[in-house]
Write a protein that holds these residues in place. Structure first.
Motif, PDB file in Angstrom:
ATOM      1  N   VAL A  26       0.845  -1.197   0.000  1.00  0.00           N
ATOM      2  CA  VAL A  26       0.000   0.000   0.000  1.00  0.00           C
ATOM      3  C   VAL A  26       0.880   1.247   0.000  1.00  0.00           C
ATOM      4  CG1 VAL A  26      -1.587   1.366   1.427  1.00  0.00           C
ATOM      5  CG2 VAL A  26      -1.999  -1.082   1.074  1.00  0.00           C
ATOM      6  N   SER A  27       1.861   1.252   0.894  1.00  0.00           N
ATOM      7  CA  SER A  27       2.743   2.401   1.021  1.00  0.00           C
ATOM      8  C   SER A  27       3.507   2.656  -0.279  1.00  0.00           C
ATOM      9  CB  SER A  27       3.720   2.161   2.172  1.00  0.00           C
ATOM     10  OG  SER A  27       4.498   3.294   2.406  1.00  0.00           O
ATOM     11  N   PHE A  28       4.054   1.602  -0.875  1.00  0.00           N
ATOM     12  CA  PHE A  28       4.805   1.740  -2.127  1.00  0.00           C
ATOM     13  C   PHE A  28       3.918   2.321  -3.222  1.00  0.00           C
ATOM     14  CE2 PHE A  28       6.179   0.048  -6.226  1.00  0.00           C
ATOM     15  CZ  PHE A  28       7.492   0.491  -6.267  1.00  0.00           C
ATOM     16  N   SER A  29       2.705   1.783  -3.345  1.00  0.00           N
ATOM     17  CA  SER A  29       1.784   2.228  -4.405  1.00  0.00           C
ATOM     18  C   SER A  29       1.403   3.694  -4.232  1.00  0.00           C
ATOM     19  CB  SER A  29       0.511   1.379  -4.395  1.00  0.00           C
ATOM     20  OG  SER A  29       0.811   0.025  -4.617  1.00  0.00           O
ATOM     21  N   LEU A  30       1.080   4.068  -3.003  1.00  0.00           N
ATOM     22  CA  LEU A  30       0.609   5.429  -2.772  1.00  0.00           C
ATOM     23  C   LEU A  30       1.752   6.449  -2.794  1.00  0.00           C
ATOM     24  CD1 LEU A  30      -2.122   4.712  -0.082  1.00  0.00           C
ATOM     25  CD2 LEU A  30      -2.436   5.194  -2.522  1.00  0.00           C
ATOM     26  N   GLU A  47       2.109  11.083   0.940  1.00  0.00           N
ATOM     27  CA  GLU A  47       2.922  10.752   2.111  1.00  0.00           C
ATOM     28  C   GLU A  47       2.143   9.717   2.902  1.00  0.00           C
ATOM     29  OE1 GLU A  47       4.235  13.938   4.600  1.00  0.00           O
ATOM     30  OE2 GLU A  47       4.859  15.146   2.890  1.00  0.00           O
ATOM     31  N   VAL A  48       2.780   8.601   3.223  1.00  0.00           N
ATOM     32  CA  VAL A  48       2.085   7.505   3.893  1.00  0.00           C
ATOM     33  C   VAL A  48       2.743   7.211   5.231  1.00  0.00           C
ATOM     34  CG1 VAL A  48       1.354   5.102   3.731  1.00  0.00           C
ATOM     35  CG2 VAL A  48       1.483   6.500   1.655  1.00  0.00           C
ATOM     36  N   THR A  49       1.924   7.138   6.273  1.00  0.00           N
ATOM     37  CA  THR A  49       2.366   6.709   7.591  1.00  0.00           C
ATOM     38  C   THR A  49       1.718   5.360   7.858  1.00  0.00           C
ATOM     39  OG1 THR A  49       2.567   8.977   8.392  1.00  0.00           O
ATOM     40  CG2 THR A  49       2.319   7.248  10.061  1.00  0.00           C
ATOM     41  N   GLU A  50       2.500   4.401   8.309  1.00  0.00           N
ATOM     42  CA  GLU A  50       1.995   3.056   8.560  1.00  0.00           C
ATOM     43  C   GLU A  50       1.715   2.849  10.047  1.00  0.00           C
ATOM     44  OE1 GLU A  50       4.541   0.052   6.869  1.00  0.00           O
ATOM     45  OE2 GLU A  50       4.930   1.249   5.080  1.00  0.00           O
ATOM     46  N   ALA A  51       0.654   2.076  10.318  1.00  0.00           N
ATOM     47  CA  ALA A  51       0.326   1.684  11.687  1.00  0.00           C
ATOM     48  C   ALA A  51       0.093   0.172  11.698  1.00  0.00           C
ATOM     49  CB  ALA A  51      -0.904   2.420  12.182  1.00  0.00           C
ATOM     50  N   VAL A  52       0.559  -0.514  12.744  1.00  0.00           N
ATOM     51  CA  VAL A  52       0.543  -1.977  12.782  1.00  0.00           C
ATOM     52  C   VAL A  52      -0.795  -2.576  13.225  1.00  0.00           C
ATOM     53  CG1 VAL A  52       3.035  -2.123  13.122  1.00  0.00           C
ATOM     54  CG2 VAL A  52       1.496  -2.085  15.110  1.00  0.00           C
ATOM     55  N   ASP A  53      -1.668  -1.767  13.812  1.00  0.00           N
ATOM     56  CA  ASP A  53      -3.012  -2.226  14.188  1.00  0.00           C
ATOM     57  C   ASP A  53      -3.864  -0.996  14.528  1.00  0.00           C
ATOM     58  OD1 ASP A  53      -2.438  -1.448  16.867  1.00  0.00           O
ATOM     59  OD2 ASP A  53      -1.663  -3.441  17.323  1.00  0.00           O
ATOM     60  N   GLY A  54      -5.113  -1.251  14.894  1.00  0.00           N
ATOM     61  CA  GLY A  54      -6.020  -0.138  15.160  1.00  0.00           C
ATOM     62  C   GLY A  54      -5.561   0.765  16.284  1.00  0.00           C
TER      63      GLY A  54
END
Length: 121
Positions: free
Chosen positions: A18-22, A28-35
């Motif tokens: 998802v991050s790579f695509s966007l 700018e993408v920030t990732e989170a590991v769960d809710g």
């Protein structure tokens, strides 16, 4: 200034895709590991869009959406579900929680980018 997206998923490989695509589309993408991680990051920064999975440890996607919709700065921020859940009942629960759209895994990176562009420009 690039639009910011919070991508919440417990699968590291999916977050990377998802991050790579966007990011390739200029976001700018920030990732989170769960809710819970997503909620914590959302409290620190208001994102232009939230993309969340449903089934995650500590806090699922529907709970995350409900928590975000309870925050003044997230009442109008688009939230999309990206999940393996595709039943009408689950989609109905998503809409009731405040989700604006629903994408089913596995996702097509081009379609994801098109949907995100349509939602936030």
């Amino acid at each position: 200034m690039a639009k910011t997206i919070l991508a919440v998923d417990d699968s590291g490989s999916l977050r990377q895709m998802v991050s790579f695509s966007l990011k390739a589309a200029g976001y700018e993408v920030t990732e989170a590991v769960d809710g819970q991680d997503g909620l914590n990051k959302a409290k620190q920064h208001t994102f232009d869009l939230v993309l969340t999975d449903q089934n995650m440890p500590r806090m699922d996607g529907l709970t995350l959406i409900k928590m975000l919709r309870g925050m003044a700065n997230y009442q109008h921020v688009p939230i999309l579900m990206l999940t393996t859940e595709s039943s009408d009942e689950m989609k109905s629960q998503g809409r009731a929680a405040g989700a604006n759209g629903w994408l089913v895994k596995p996702f097509d990176p081009q379609k994801l980018t098109e949907v995100v562009k349509k939602v936030i420009g």
